[in-house]
Structures are given as structure tokens and as C-alpha cells.
Design a protein around this motif. Structure first.
Motif, PDB file in Angstrom:
ATOM      1  N   LEU A 108      20.433  -6.264   4.774  1.00  0.00           N
ATOM      2  CA  LEU A 108      19.652  -6.797   3.658  1.00  0.00           C
ATOM      3  C   LEU A 108      18.898  -5.664   2.950  1.00  0.00           C
ATOM      4  O   LEU A 108      18.842  -5.602   1.720  1.00  0.00           O
ATOM      5  N   LEU A 109      18.335  -4.796   3.749  1.00  0.00           N
ATOM      6  CA  LEU A 109      17.622  -3.648   3.193  1.00  0.00           C
ATOM      7  C   LEU A 109      18.580  -2.869   2.285  1.00  0.00           C
ATOM      8  O   LEU A 109      18.236  -2.532   1.142  1.00  0.00           O
ATOM      9  N   GLU A 110      19.736  -2.628   2.800  1.00  0.00           N
ATOM     10  CA  GLU A 110      20.756  -1.897   2.060  1.00  0.00           C
ATOM     11  C   GLU A 110      21.107  -2.605   0.747  1.00  0.00           C
ATOM     12  O   GLU A 110      21.121  -1.998  -0.314  1.00  0.00           O
ATOM     13  N   THR A 111      21.347  -3.886   0.852  1.00  0.00           N
ATOM     14  CA  THR A 111      21.697  -4.665  -0.340  1.00  0.00           C
ATOM     15  C   THR A 111      20.603  -4.584  -1.393  1.00  0.00           C
ATOM     16  O   THR A 111      20.864  -4.390  -2.573  1.00  0.00           O
ATOM     17  N   MET A 112      19.370  -4.731  -0.936  1.00  0.00           N
ATOM     18  CA  MET A 112      18.272  -4.738  -1.902  1.00  0.00           C
ATOM     19  C   MET A 112      18.084  -3.377  -2.545  1.00  0.00           C
ATOM     20  O   MET A 112      17.826  -3.286  -3.741  1.00  0.00           O
ATOM     21  N   LEU A 113      18.236  -2.350  -1.756  1.00  0.00           N
ATOM     22  CA  LEU A 113      18.133  -1.016  -2.344  1.00  0.00           C
ATOM     23  C   LEU A 113      19.264  -0.834  -3.345  1.00  0.00           C
ATOM     24  O   LEU A 113      19.073  -0.255  -4.409  1.00  0.00           O
ATOM     25  N   GLY A 114      20.433  -1.349  -3.009  1.00  0.00           N
ATOM     26  CA  GLY A 114      21.551  -1.265  -3.936  1.00  0.00           C
ATOM     27  C   GLY A 114      21.245  -2.002  -5.230  1.00  0.00           C
ATOM     28  O   GLY A 114      21.625  -1.573  -6.310  1.00  0.00           O
ATOM     29  N   LYS A 115      20.509  -3.088  -5.105  1.00  0.00           N
ATOM     30  CA  LYS A 115      20.152  -3.848  -6.313  1.00  0.00           C
ATOM     31  C   LYS A 115      18.990  -3.205  -7.049  1.00  0.00           C
ATOM     32  O   LYS A 115      18.491  -3.735  -8.037  1.00  0.00           O
ATOM     33  N   GLN A 116      18.558  -2.071  -6.555  1.00  0.00           N
ATOM     34  CA  GLN A 116      17.520  -1.285  -7.245  1.00  0.00           C
ATOM     35  C   GLN A 116      16.182  -2.005  -7.376  1.00  0.00           C
ATOM     36  O   GLN A 116      15.482  -1.851  -8.377  1.00  0.00           O
ATOM     37  N   VAL A 117      15.838  -2.776  -6.354  1.00  0.00           N
ATOM     38  CA  VAL A 117      14.521  -3.403  -6.404  1.00  0.00           C
ATOM     39  C   VAL A 117      13.453  -2.318  -6.474  1.00  0.00           C
ATOM     40  O   VAL A 117      13.646  -1.218  -5.983  1.00  0.00           O
ATOM     41  N   ASP A 118      12.341  -2.658  -7.090  1.00  0.00           N
ATOM     42  CA  ASP A 118      11.272  -1.674  -7.245  1.00  0.00           C
ATOM     43  C   ASP A 118      10.406  -1.546  -5.994  1.00  0.00           C
ATOM     44  O   ASP A 118       9.611  -0.609  -5.867  1.00  0.00           O
ATOM     45  N   GLY A 119      10.555  -2.511  -5.081  1.00  0.00           N
ATOM     46  CA  GLY A 119       9.771  -2.483  -3.854  1.00  0.00           C
ATOM     47  C   GLY A 119      10.261  -3.571  -2.923  1.00  0.00           C
ATOM     48  O   GLY A 119      11.038  -4.435  -3.335  1.00  0.00           O
ATOM     49  N   SER A 138      13.591   5.021   2.834  1.00  0.00           N
ATOM     50  CA  SER A 138      13.808   4.207   1.648  1.00  0.00           C
ATOM     51  C   SER A 138      13.229   4.891   0.403  1.00  0.00           C
ATOM     52  O   SER A 138      12.119   5.387   0.423  1.00  0.00           O
ATOM     53  N   PRO A 139      14.023   4.934  -0.647  1.00  0.00           N
ATOM     54  CA  PRO A 139      13.556   5.559  -1.891  1.00  0.00           C
ATOM     55  C   PRO A 139      12.514   4.680  -2.590  1.00  0.00           C
ATOM     56  O   PRO A 139      11.886   5.097  -3.543  1.00  0.00           O
ATOM     57  N   THR A 140      12.368   3.494  -2.102  1.00  0.00           N
ATOM     58  CA  THR A 140      11.515   2.482  -2.725  1.00  0.00           C
ATOM     59  C   THR A 140      10.419   2.086  -1.746  1.00  0.00           C
ATOM     60  O   THR A 140      10.660   2.045  -0.550  1.00  0.00           O
ATOM     61  N   PRO A 141       9.211   1.819  -2.235  1.00  0.00           N
ATOM     62  CA  PRO A 141       8.129   1.484  -1.308  1.00  0.00           C
ATOM     63  C   PRO A 141       8.369   0.173  -0.560  1.00  0.00           C
ATOM     64  O   PRO A 141       8.966  -0.751  -1.087  1.00  0.00           O
ATOM     65  N   ILE A 142       7.872   0.138   0.658  1.00  0.00           N
ATOM     66  CA  ILE A 142       8.029  -1.043   1.506  1.00  0.00           C
ATOM     67  C   ILE A 142       6.682  -1.382   2.119  1.00  0.00           C
ATOM     68  O   ILE A 142       5.959  -0.489   2.542  1.00  0.00           O
ATOM     69  N   VAL A 143       6.346  -2.660   2.142  1.00  0.00           N
ATOM     70  CA  VAL A 143       5.173  -3.034   2.927  1.00  0.00           C
ATOM     71  C   VAL A 143       5.509  -4.180   3.858  1.00  0.00           C
ATOM     72  O   VAL A 143       6.313  -5.051   3.540  1.00  0.00           O
ATOM     73  N   LEU A 144       4.934  -4.107   5.030  1.00  0.00           N
ATOM     74  CA  LEU A 144       5.144  -5.120   6.046  1.00  0.00           C
ATOM     75  C   LEU A 144       4.094  -6.206   5.887  1.00  0.00           C
ATOM     76  O   LEU A 144       2.906  -5.904   5.796  1.00  0.00           O
ATOM     77  N   ALA A 145       4.519  -7.441   5.857  1.00  0.00           N
ATOM     78  CA  ALA A 145       3.572  -8.550   5.732  1.00  0.00           C
ATOM     79  C   ALA A 145       3.507  -9.316   7.040  1.00  0.00           C
ATOM     80  O   ALA A 145       4.505  -9.891   7.476  1.00  0.00           O
ATOM     81  N   GLY A 146       2.357  -9.298   7.664  1.00  0.00           N
ATOM     82  CA  GLY A 146       2.213 -10.014   8.927  1.00  0.00           C
ATOM     83  C   GLY A 146       3.153  -9.493   9.988  1.00  0.00           C
ATOM     84  O   GLY A 146       3.609 -10.237  10.845  1.00  0.00           O
ATOM     85  N   SER A 147       3.451  -8.230   9.910  1.00  0.00           N
ATOM     86  CA  SER A 147       4.404  -7.621  10.837  1.00  0.00           C
ATOM     87  C   SER A 147       3.895  -6.238  11.219  1.00  0.00           C
ATOM     88  O   SER A 147       3.250  -5.572  10.407  1.00  0.00           O
ATOM     89  N   ILE A 148       4.218  -5.832  12.414  1.00  0.00           N
ATOM     90  CA  ILE A 148       3.622  -4.614  12.941  1.00  0.00           C
ATOM     91  C   ILE A 148       4.621  -3.530  13.279  1.00  0.00           C
ATOM     92  O   ILE A 148       5.646  -3.771  13.899  1.00  0.00           O
ATOM     93  N   ASP A 149       4.295  -2.346  12.857  1.00  0.00           N
ATOM     94  CA  ASP A 149       5.065  -1.166  13.216  1.00  0.00           C
ATOM     95  C   ASP A 149       4.087  -0.289  14.002  1.00  0.00           C
ATOM     96  O   ASP A 149       3.099   0.211  13.462  1.00  0.00           O
ATOM     97  N   ASP A 150       4.360  -0.131  15.273  1.00  0.00           N
ATOM     98  CA  ASP A 150       3.422   0.586  16.139  1.00  0.00           C
ATOM     99  C   ASP A 150       3.062   1.983  15.646  1.00  0.00           C
ATOM    100  O   ASP A 150       1.966   2.470  15.863  1.00  0.00           O
TER     101      ASP A 150
END
Lengths: 331, 331
Positions: A108-119, A138-150
DNA sequence: CTGAAAGCGCTAACAA
DNA sequence: TTGTTAGCGCTTTCAG
């Protein structure tokens, strides 16, 4: 057949550039010219092609949202918060369910980056290292919502899950309980691990022995929660700390089926505070998760990244509170 | 910086066209060439730009979904059905909440068409004539999911709302009730109007006088349903036909608060059959709406339109059933 | 304030 | 089987 910017330009006797300017609200256009162009746009029914615009400007004004399951009310609430703020900032949302499946998430990440989403706004109970790796590049900013990256490498919006669980446990302990059960969702989830940690720590801090038999892991469903109560029965718990509202209702029904009264014989604290909490009988005391806000703040944070704004706080922690209702005895 | 098809072509000593062919799985490429290209793609980390592709091919492989409110569980369920089938057919989804606000719906339609979606799934309780007009002139196919357009001009997927309501009423009438209340959602909704029609007809067909005082309109919420029960109390209803599960739980609580027993003193039939129906006490007898399926079938229908396939059935009617549980006395 | 023109990255004939 | 070449519809310098 479809009318383009070129058609408008021709009909209005101006250049494409000028049409583009009026469409984009550029001020460097003489009012008279603007009016003329607007008129032609109206007449011809011109509708700007966002795809062409995206290609030329390298901005699509759409953001990707990767969510475990939109039919789960918790995530739906998050999604609504995300979408509202996205709309406010004129972004559209590409929404996809991952079912927490890592391969799907990656793809999904790949697909969305391919679709050139802005974030991208990303939600998942577990962030695998491969996923983390991909997010970082990722060339595009990402934020985690209610999710944790240690590692705290990715921006995120959460509450203090540990603190909230600790406080809930404290309340139960203060009410005199020593046999407190923890009916949890899957421990593969970082959030549930945090709650378990808090569960143990609160008990230890009160010098109550931790009995692992009182901890039970289920799949977040009503049915498994009822089952959990039955499994737990021999341990004679006098209070339950439960991972979400749906399971809490299962616990209520399980407990009542065994002839116990709530909160007289058994107290329950839930964790979510959705509208179910008020629809339960007795109504549930519940840790109130600001799901909508987490979504909204995540999206707001993402807009800042997309605008290249300065970020003061990469890991946002929102406040929680405990909503006291009838499933606990309150002061 | 970002690697394009041109970079790949150069590195692989082939033309852009060849690269395009292997990326799109065109068979007219010698295996050796394909392999070489694939290798370069891998090395360079080439990711096709869907926006450019969309501009050139006039297909975006994304469909728009206009939904009243994703945080409402009924719509979330519909959305999940839509998304699953979309994924199956390799489409992505742009999801937007309309809050049933006509202007927002109109504007969303416009935005999505601007984004060149290949199709649109639309949901709304009321389809205004202006909306209908715009839908008809849409250059892109549209299907209504769980939504009704009286003129049948737009493709749609629904169940027989009238028939389902009639059957539910019949069951109550057969159980001997003559004072049956109808706790409905807003009558601005076509579906609720249908239910009301069925309510009246079923009563008439049984030679029971229709008492308009037994019909009450609310906003679909738990709280208003409780209120409705209190408002209705003087009419002494012995059975309730309720528009959805959440309200039904409100009715249960309202009825029990007045000291009546369900189903002994009062019977209830709900309309939705979400998981709430099983979480209620007593569990709810409910008309089972195949929400997920409505979404899935809508999307499937849309793919047919997008592929220019022959459509055998423009107005699809899915089956429903009545799930009997403890809120009614059953044979 | 306005226009000319060069792309953005890819697809799709058409040739070869 | 492969390459050449127009575009797709718009934004964006750069001139004027």
C-alpha cells in the motif's frame, strides 16, 4: 470533447498562462481579464484536470491513509478526524485497509507513493522493521496516528497509553481490589504491551502479587471477552481492566451470567470510551481515548510537514482522562 | 533526482516504450530484454509515476467514494465492502464525508471528477434533483450504494426496504399486537419513508387503525430513542418497530426503565443487525441489512461500467432476512 | 499584467 | 520485438 485550458484561452483571447493564473487565484491578473476568463470558463463548463496539474506541479493535494480496518469503529473515528482536517486544508484522501497485514502495508505504501500522494497517515498496531525502513526512505512525509514506532524515527500522535492504564489500575487498587483481571487485546500490539506493563507495575507498586493467570489475551471481540470471563472464573477476580468497550460489554455479560453484580461484586474499567460505554448497563467507567483528535492532530501535523513548516514536536502526546460511570464504585 | 522511465531506458539500452511495456506486463518483449529492464528497474529503484500514467492513459485506477459519515458504523461497513472489491480490481479509493450536506455532495462530485476518478460510488439518504442532474451529466460512471434515486436514472444497489419493513411489521401483528410504535430515523430519508409506508400498509392490511401518535421521528441516536419511549408511553405501545440497532438499544433501556419486560410485555424488532444486535440484552430480533454486500456489489457493478461491460441489471436488489432473537416471542 | 515555451513522466499509435 | 514520436493538460520560468 473535454474542454481544456487551451480551449478557454482561445475563446477568451488570452494565453493559457493567464487562464492558469485566474484558475489558481493568482493576483497578477487585471480584473477585467479575470472576469472575461471566468465568463468563458463558465460558458464552456471548464473543469481543471487535477492529474495534469499534479504532473506539472508535482503536487496532488491528496494524502494516503493506511488503516487497519475502516469497519472497526475505533479506526473509523480516527479516520473521520483525519478526513475532516484534510478537507479543511483542501486535501483529499486515498483510504486503504491493511488488515494489519505487513505485506499489504508495504504494498500500500508503494502504491500510494506511486500515486504521488503529498503525505501519508499510517496506522498499525505493529510497525515492523522493514516497514520502518521503507517509511524512513519515503520521499513523502509520513505520520503515525495512534501507532507507535519505538525508535521515534517517524512523527506520531498518541496518548500516554501506559500512564492511562496505570491510572485505571490505580483506581481499582485504591478501591481495595487485589484480584484484578486484565482482559487484553492481542499482545502483538505495542499499545497492549504498554497496558500490560502498566498493569504489572501498578500491582507491584501496591505490593500486590502479579498473578499471570489473571491476564488473558483475546482478539478484541465481544465473544472472546465473554469466554475470557469464564476462563477467569476459577481465579475469582473482583475487578476487570478491559482493553476496549466492546470487550467490556462482553465482560459485563459474562460476569452477570455468573450471577455477580456490577459494581457491587465486580468492578470494571474499560479503555476507549466510545458511545458504547454509555449504551452499556451498567454504563462503563472508561479511559477516554481521544480518537478523533488523534486523527485530526495527525493530519494537522502532516500538513506542516507537507508545507515544509518547522516542527516543534515530532512525537505528539495528547491528554486522556478517565470517565467515571456506573461500572465502578466512585467516591 | 527521482528516477523516471527515461533513466531506466537509458541504463538498460532500450527505448522508453520497451520499459513501459515491461512495466505494464505487455507480452511483446523478448524475455532477455524484459529481464535486463527489470534488473535496471530494481537497481535504480524505479517507481512508475501514476500521475503521469493517468495523464497519458486517461485512466487513474482510482474511484471516488462519497459517503455521509465514515464514523457511522453502517456506512463504515458499506465502505469496507466497497474498498475490498475495489482492491480486488486494483482500484484505489478517494473517500470523502459529505454529512449528507447537499452543497458538500455537489462540491465533492466536482472535486472527484476534477481528479479524473474512473468511477464514483455515492451514498446519501436523499438525492436532490440538482444532484441527480449533475450525476446524469457526469462523464464518469456513478453507482448509488444503499441509496435511492426515484427516477431510476442512476445505477444502484439496495434491498427491498419496504418489503423488509412490511415483513417485520407483519411479524409483530401476527404476534397479536395492535399498538405498535414506529421509532424512525429522519423522514427526509427515502428509506425511512419506505418503512413508514410499509408500517401503515401492514397495519391497514390487518385492519388495525393507524395511530399517528405511535410514530416518532428521531435523529438515529440512542438518546433520542430513549426519549421517544417516554414520549410514547401514554400511547401504551406493546411493540416497537425501530429503525436501527443503536436506537433499539435505547428503546430497550427506555422500556425497561418503565418497568416493562421484553419480550413478555413489549416486543421489539430492529432494522440493521449489526454486531450490536447480539450485544444487546435481550438480543435483538432485527432485519438483517447486508451492508457489506451492498458496498461490494456496488463496486462490482461500477467496475462493469468502467470496463464498458454490458449491464444486465441497473437497479440491483439484494436479499434481506429477519434474524430472530430474544426481543420478540418466536414460534 | 500577459504571453511563449519548455517541460512534468508516461502511453500509444505508427514505423521499422 | 523494438524504437520514434506525438501528445495528455497543466504549471512555471522567463521575457516583455
Amino acid at each position: 470533447m473535454t474542454v481544456t485550458i487551451y480551449d478557454v484561452a482561445r475563446e477568451a483571447n488570452v494565453s493559457m498562462a493567464t487562464v492558469s493564473r485566474v484558475v489558481n487565484g493568482n493576483q497578477n491578473v487585471k480584473p477585467a481579464t479575470r472576469k472575461k476568463v471566468l465568463k468563458v470558463i463558465e460558458e464552456l463548463g471548464y473543469r481543471p484536470n487535477a492529474v495534469a496539474r499534479g504532473l506539472a506541479s508535482k503536487k496532488t493535494t491528496t494524502v494516503g491513509v493506511i488503516i487497519p480496518d475502516i469497519s472497526n469503529s475505533m479506526y473509523a473515528e480516527l479516520a473521520r478526524g483525519i478526513e475532516d482536517i484534510a478537507t479543511m486544508y483542501r486535501y483529499n484522501i486515498i483510504l486503504s485497509n491493511s488488515d494489519q497485514n505487513e505485506n499489504k502495508e508495504l504494498q500500500l505504501l508503494e502504491t500510494m507513493l506511486g500515486k504521488q500522494v503529498d503525505g501519508i497517515v499510517f496506522m498499525s498496531d505493529v510497525i515492523s522493521s522493514e516497514l520502518l525502513y521503507e517509511m524512513k526512505r519515503s520521499p513523502t512525509p509520513i505520520v503515525l496516528a495512534g501507532s507507535i514506532d519505538d525508535s521515534n524515527a517517524i512523527a506520531s500522535v498518541n496518548i500516554d497509553y501506559y500512564g492511562a492504564a496505570y491510572e485505571a489500575m490505580k483506581k481499582l487498587i485504591d478501591n481495595g481490589h487485589t484480584r484484578i483481571a486484565f482482559v487484553s487485546g492481542l499482545f502483538s500490539s505495542k499499545v497492549n504491551k504498554d497496558k500490560l506493563k502498566a498493569y504489572r507495575q501498578a500491582l507491584e507498586d501496591a505490593s500486590i502479587e502479579v498473578d499471570e493467570q489473571l491476564v488473558i489475551e483475546c482478539d478484541n471481540s465481544y465473544d472472546e471477552a465473554i469466554e475470557a470471563v469464564n476462563t477467569l472464573a476459577p481465579q475469582k477476580p473482583t475487578a476487570y481492566f478491559v482493553s476496549n468497550d466492546e470487550m467490556s460489554i462482553g465482560v459485563i455479560h459474562g460476569v452477570e451470567a455468573n450471577g455477580k453484580k456490577i459494581p457491587e461484586d465486580v468492578e470494571i474499567i474499560s479503555y476507549e470510551n466510545s458511545k458504547l460505554a454509555r449504551m452499556a448497563r451498567p454504563m462503563l467507567t472508561s479511559v477516554a481515548l481521544p480518537l478523533y483528535d488523534i486523527g485530526a492532530v495527525s493530519m494537522r501535523l502532516l500538513t506542516k510537514y507537507m508545507n515544509g513548516e518547522e516542527i516543534e514536536e515530532k512525537q505528539v502526546i495528547l491528554p486522556y482522562r478517565i470517565e467515571e460511570r456506573a461500572s465502578t464504585k466512585n467516591a
